[in-house]
Design a protein around this motif. Structure first.
Motif, short mmCIF file in Angstrom:
data_model
loop_
_atom_site.label_atom_id
_atom_site.label_comp_id
_atom_site.label_asym_id
_atom_site.label_seq_id
_atom_site.Cartn_x
_atom_site.Cartn_y
_atom_site.Cartn_z
N TYR A 29 4.03 9.50 -12.76
CA TYR A 29 3.31 10.72 -12.43
C TYR A 29 3.14 10.84 -10.92
O TYR A 29 3.22 11.93 -10.36
N HIS A 32 2.17 6.24 -4.56
CA HIS A 32 1.29 6.14 -3.40
C HIS A 32 1.91 5.17 -2.41
O HIS A 32 2.55 4.19 -2.81
N TYR A 34 0.84 2.69 0.99
CA TYR A 34 -0.23 2.09 1.77
C TYR A 34 0.39 1.19 2.84
O TYR A 34 1.48 0.64 2.65
N PRO A 42 -5.61 -2.77 3.17
CA PRO A 42 -4.61 -1.70 3.06
C PRO A 42 -5.24 -0.34 3.35
O PRO A 42 -6.40 -0.09 3.02
N PHE A 44 -4.51 3.83 2.95
CA PHE A 44 -3.74 4.85 2.25
C PHE A 44 -2.97 5.70 3.25
O PHE A 44 -3.54 6.19 4.24
N ILE A 47 0.40 10.32 -0.83
CA ILE A 47 0.67 10.34 -2.26
C ILE A 47 1.73 11.39 -2.54
O ILE A 47 1.75 12.46 -1.92
N LEU A 49 3.28 13.46 -5.77
CA LEU A 49 3.04 13.81 -7.17
C LEU A 49 4.31 14.32 -7.82
O LEU A 49 5.15 14.94 -7.17
N PHE A 87 2.96 -1.21 1.01
CA PHE A 87 2.90 -1.31 -0.44
C PHE A 87 3.07 0.06 -1.06
O PHE A 87 2.47 1.03 -0.59
N VAL A 91 1.62 5.36 -10.54
CA VAL A 91 0.83 5.75 -11.71
C VAL A 91 1.80 6.32 -12.73
O VAL A 91 2.54 7.26 -12.43
N ASN A 97 -4.03 4.00 -14.40
CA ASN A 97 -4.07 2.85 -13.51
C ASN A 97 -2.97 2.89 -12.47
O ASN A 97 -1.85 3.31 -12.72
N LEU A 98 -3.32 2.41 -11.28
CA LEU A 98 -2.39 2.33 -10.16
C LEU A 98 -1.88 0.89 -10.10
O LEU A 98 -2.67 -0.05 -10.07
N PHE A 100 0.39 -1.78 -7.91
CA PHE A 100 0.97 -1.99 -6.59
C PHE A 100 2.26 -2.78 -6.66
O PHE A 100 2.40 -3.70 -7.48
N GLY A 101 3.17 -2.43 -5.76
CA GLY A 101 4.42 -3.17 -5.64
C GLY A 101 4.21 -4.48 -4.90
O GLY A 101 3.10 -4.81 -4.48
#
Lengths: 110, 112
Positions: A29, A32, A34, A42, A44, A47, A49, A87, A91, A97-98, A100-101
């Motif tokens: 969806y 993001h 960072y 981190p 932001f 984003i 979408l 990073f 989502v 929930n987010l 992270f890589g």
């Protein structure tokens, strides 16, 4: 569910360009981005979408390919201040929930 | 905009001692709150998250626990610290917009 980032690390000279990639095996969806400077939290950046446009922030921009579940972060004419670990966070469609890589360490040298 | 307060900034604790890290948020109501741990040079490991007072979800079973006694307060605790608990602990807040998370300054914990 953790997205995969590449490369793991990159070293640039000031003024050079870099691309950081983020990919997921799940339908996304949003993506993001960072940046974390050494010893700091981190921060932001932006984003993207699903169905949205490519974003930009000064000389840092990003794209989101929904069909491939991939995002790329573009750093143009890099500055010393761009150094840090980047990073991506993803989502999934229908989730909250987010995730992270694994991070990409970017070092810009004079 | 929201501000996330974390303290202390650094902490050195002996093995077996208790731990309490506090995170408070200003500038938003009913946020989702998160605790992450980051080992040196590594990624962000989600430990706990909370969508409301008294509601805690644990992502990784371990000797840590979390509590949310007030809407904008999130506490990370341990009864007995292990060497492997060392790391950089980050509190994050999602005020409700597109799952964007904002981080506090973090607590660097060394367990000796």
């Amino acid at each position: 569910q953790q997205p995969v980032q590449s490369p793991q690390a990159v070293i640039l000279r000031e003024g050079e360009d870099a691309v950081i990639n983020c990919s997921s095996s799940k339908a996304l969806y949003s993506v993001h981005w960072y940046r974390q400077k050494h010893g700091e939290a981190p921060v932001f950046l932006m984003i993207l979408l699903k169905g949205g446009e490519q974003k930009g922030h000064d000389k840092i921009s990003a794209s989101f390919n929904e069909k491939k579940q991939q995002s790329s972060l573009y750093l143009t004419a890099s500055q010393l201040s761009y150094s840090g670990t980047y990073f991506c966070g993803t989502v999934r469609t229908g989730a909250n929930n987010l995730f992270f890589g694994t991070g990409t360490r970017l070092t810009v040298i004079p | 905009s929201q501000t996330i307060h974390q303290w202390p900034a650094t902490l050195v604790q002996p093995v077996g001692s208790p731990l309490s890290l506090e995170c408070t948020v200003e500038g938003t109501s009913n946020p989702n709150l998160y605790w992450y741990r980051q080992a040196a040079g590594r990624g962000l490991q989600l430990l706990f998250y909370s969508v409301g007072i008294g509601q805690i979800s644990s992502e990784v079973p371990q000797n840590l626990s979390a509590s949310r006694p007030q809407d904008r307060q999130f506490i990370l605790s341990s009864k007995k610290l292990l060497l492997s608990d060392s790391g950089f602990y980050l509190c994050a807040c999602n005020p409700g917009t597109d799952n964007i998370q904002y981080f506090g300054a973090g607590t660097r914990l060394s367990v000796l």
